[in-house]
Scaffold this motif. Structure first.
Motif, PDB file in Angstrom:
ATOM      1  N   SER A  61      24.136  -6.996  58.349  1.00 32.03           N
ATOM      2  CA  SER A  61      24.465  -8.047  57.404  1.00 32.03           C
ATOM      3  C   SER A  61      23.372  -9.082  57.211  1.00 32.03           C
ATOM      4  O   SER A  61      23.134  -9.521  56.086  1.00 32.03           O
ATOM      5  N   SER A  62      22.690  -9.456  58.272  1.00 35.90           N
ATOM      6  CA  SER A  62      21.751 -10.546  58.040  1.00 35.90           C
ATOM      7  C   SER A  62      20.496 -10.059  57.332  1.00 35.90           C
ATOM      8  O   SER A  62      19.832 -10.804  56.638  1.00 35.90           O
TER       9      SER A  62
ATOM     10  N   THR B  27      21.655 -10.228  53.768  1.00 33.22           N
ATOM     11  CA  THR B  27      21.793 -11.615  53.358  1.00 33.22           C
ATOM     12  C   THR B  27      20.442 -12.253  53.081  1.00 33.22           C
ATOM     13  O   THR B  27      20.260 -12.944  52.078  1.00 33.22           O
TER      14      THR B  27
ATOM     15  N   ASP C 130      18.458 -12.870  62.196  1.00 28.18           N
ATOM     16  CA  ASP C 130      18.904 -14.161  62.725  1.00 28.18           C
ATOM     17  C   ASP C 130      19.288 -14.044  64.189  1.00 28.18           C
ATOM     18  O   ASP C 130      19.000 -14.917  65.005  1.00 28.18           O
TER      19      ASP C 130
ATOM     20  N   SER D  23      25.759 -15.173  58.239  1.00 29.40           N
ATOM     21  CA  SER D  23      25.607 -14.066  57.315  1.00 29.40           C
ATOM     22  C   SER D  23      26.709 -13.032  57.397  1.00 29.40           C
ATOM     23  O   SER D  23      27.154 -12.516  56.382  1.00 29.40           O
ATOM     24  N   SER D  24      27.177 -12.736  58.596  1.00 22.60           N
ATOM     25  CA  SER D  24      28.127 -11.628  58.628  1.00 22.60           C
ATOM     26  C   SER D  24      29.496 -12.083  58.141  1.00 22.60           C
ATOM     27  O   SER D  24      30.285 -11.292  57.643  1.00 22.60           O
TER      28      SER D  24
ATOM     29  N   VAL E 109      29.866 -14.100  55.531  1.00 24.92           N
ATOM     30  CA  VAL E 109      29.716 -13.932  54.087  1.00 24.92           C
ATOM     31  C   VAL E 109      29.782 -12.467  53.691  1.00 24.92           C
ATOM     32  O   VAL E 109      30.485 -12.087  52.760  1.00 24.92           O
ATOM     33  N   THR E 110      29.049 -11.661  54.433  1.00 20.55           N
ATOM     34  CA  THR E 110      28.986 -10.244  54.099  1.00 20.55           C
ATOM     35  C   THR E 110      30.371  -9.605  54.131  1.00 20.55           C
ATOM     36  O   THR E 110      30.732  -8.857  53.227  1.00 20.55           O
TER      37      THR E 110
ATOM     38  N   HIS F 199      25.003 -18.328  45.818  1.00 23.33           N
ATOM     39  CA  HIS F 199      24.968 -19.047  47.081  1.00 23.33           C
ATOM     40  C   HIS F 199      24.637 -20.499  46.800  1.00 23.33           C
ATOM     41  O   HIS F 199      23.539 -20.817  46.361  1.00 23.33           O
TER      42      HIS F 199
ATOM     43  N   ASP G  31      30.530  -9.574  63.474  1.00 23.61           N
ATOM     44  CA  ASP G  31      29.976  -8.321  63.986  1.00 23.61           C
ATOM     45  C   ASP G  31      29.316  -8.534  65.338  1.00 23.61           C
ATOM     46  O   ASP G  31      29.423  -7.708  66.244  1.00 23.61           O
TER      47      ASP G  31
END
Lengths: 335, 335
Positions: free
Chosen positions: A72-73, A76, A279, B72-73, B75-76, B97, B279
């Motif tokens: 995911s990052s 992102t 991240d 991020s995860s 949001v994902t 965003h 995650d």
DNA sequence: GTGAAAGCGCTAACAT
DNA sequence: ATGTTAGCGCTTTCAC
């Protein structure tokens, strides 16, 4: 529905052409009418219809982004960059997450083309002939991000994976390690898998360190599980290993976890270097030394290439982005 | 540019009306003409123009999503769900965003409305009056995700933060802990900050455990740094602490790291429970016990609410999604 | 079963 | 400085 340019024109006692001019900052009206019109727009809460505009201008100010399921990052960060560049250029972005299998990809491509996006960022996936031909026929500019095509003349933005992997291995070697293993991700992956293995091998060879089958564990993917499973396997086939190059940060995290479970101390007994600089690389225990890619910047550059194509109509050169070693605490100098 | 319905019609010796009918699966043509037309479409590689369609149908089959900068995860996952539902309903999604500050938000809202998106998912941010009024005037359906509005009648999808925090604290208590601290995130945050603190307090009170100022460290945000900084602070003001409720998984990761640096063993000496079930919660050392939110599902439900509004024109009820304790290894039963 | 034509909301000549 | 008008590519009456 909502108000149209006609409503504004009528209300302000001018023609729609005048309203249009004012809206688009063209010449051809007095300051007085402008003020009058703006006031009406304000009162009505009129909002120009971008769909109608798009129909005429053949420009939707929208770009499409295609992503497979990824860490995911990674997604992102890449997306952040794309969006930033898009926003700077008055555009927005439609995101499409394709399944890893790839069947959805064609559908999404179709969708984006029907929606008449101005361009497409195709990320982290292999550009199949079918995709390329389809996009080409539709004459939609496309740019590859974090992937590249050997078969088709499509501009791309990525790091040099071979070189980056070489850098990683060399870093370990420079730290005095000689018993170095790799957990490689999918070696069938021609874009991120194979080149990293090759880079690793080359670095080893250049330093005259033997590198055989037992040095490398090929996992099926680049995920956490692959690291968890990979470490025991590597240790079994290569018990003297003192340092590991993991082909992704997630694999590296798996290695860290697996090492912890087995009571192997990182970095005291085992050094680990990752790849990506997600991240979470700074959140691990210990913080992960890794190969950093400028992900946000890469996304930005990819989108900018698209905008350059819109302007010039020409296909600009591809961009190899710089990678670097991000030193944290998971690698230890070997006496 | 590319081919239009006119080209297809001419090439097939039919009227554009017929082509349109065939394309839209309406009645009014023989099987023979259909075959003929489809063949021409195939040959030409004709792709219907969704922009033109949108102009007529007043439906762009596009929804907008507004996200602030977040883990991020989180949001994902949310986005994954939204996209899934959108895709199931033949729509695509434009992501925006916003900066945390919120100034960009208004611009994005404007943009989305000009683009005539069918609806908007507004995620994880406070719905200000200005936003609400603007969207309301434009008559665009909106749904809140992982946030809610006390002031405006807007449907939302989220977990009950108060209740979820209560659950977390209760879990720690049930494990025999009495010296329990919290690192709370931003207490000014009326949606995710305050309710979690209140839930924590209530659980403590219900179990007759004193909970004073020293039990809680208010950090400014919900990030890794906040955990890193928060743990030493908490220990200083509350040295006997044996268990910590972190208001987010990232805070929890910071706590884990900080504890490691200080040689505090988790969970032997200190138990930690997080919030979110990102995650990375399963990748930590030790794997993190946390409060799980069904993020993907939440995104999906939010988008579905939008589609329901399109159909019925009515505003459906909000949805409180279930949370649950995801047990891993960061909390230890206290003898 | 099929076609002609109006019009969605806007921009861009072309007039005046 | 301002208005008129012809489309952009499509859907949808309304005819036949």
């Amino acid at each position: 529905m909502s108000y149209t340019i006609k409503d504004v024109a009528k209300e302000a006692n001018v023609s729609i052409a005048t309203v249009s001019r004012i809206l688009n900052g063209q010449a051809g009206y007095s300051e007085k009418t402008k003020i009058k019109v703006m006031k009406v727009i304000e009162e009505l809460g009129y909002s120009p219809n971008a769909v109608a505009r798009g129909l005429i201008n053949k420009r939707t100010h929208t770009i499409g982004v295609l992503f497979p399921k990824l860490s995911s990052s990674l997604v992102t960060d890449l997306l952040d960059g794309i969006e930033k560049a898009a926003n700077d250029n008055g555009s927005s972005v439609i995101v499409c997450h394709t399944e890893s299998n790839g069947k959805k990809t064609m559908n999404y491509l179709q969708l984006l083309i029907e929606k008449r996006v101005d361009g497409i960022v195709f990320a982290s996936e292999v550009l199949k002939e079918e995709y390329y031909q389809y996009v080409k026929k539709a004459k939609v500019p496309i740019v590859l991000l974090s992937t590249e095509s050997y078969a088709f003349p499509v501009p791309y933005v990525k790091v040099n994976d071979f070189h980056a992997a070489y850098t990683a291995a060399k870093y370990l070697i420079d730290k005095g390690h000689t018993e170095i293993g790799m957990i490689s991700g999918n070696k069938e992956d021609i874009v991120a898998g194979k080149p990293r293995i090759d880079g690793f091998r080359k670095a080893m060879a250049d330093s005259r360190i033997v590198c055989e089958e037992r040095n490398i564990v090929n996992s099926s993917g680049f995920g956490f599980r692959d690291g968890i499973v990979g470490l025991p396997k590597l240790i079994e086939q290569f018990p003297s290993v003192t340092a590991i190059f993991a082909a992704s940060d997630e694999i590296a995290m798996g290695v860290l976890s697996s090492a912890y479970q087995q009571g192997i101390k990182v970095p005291e007994e085992l050094s680990v270097i990752g790849f990506d600089n997600l991240d979470l690389a700074e959140m691990t225990i210990p913080p992960l030394t890794t190969i950093g890619q400028p992900l946000v910047k890469m996304g930005e550059v990819a989108a900018q290439i698209l905008f350059k194509i819109f302007e010039t109509g020409e296909i600009p050169e591809s961009r190899i982005m710089p990678h670097k070693v991000v030193e944290r605490l998971s690698v230890k100098e070997r006496a």
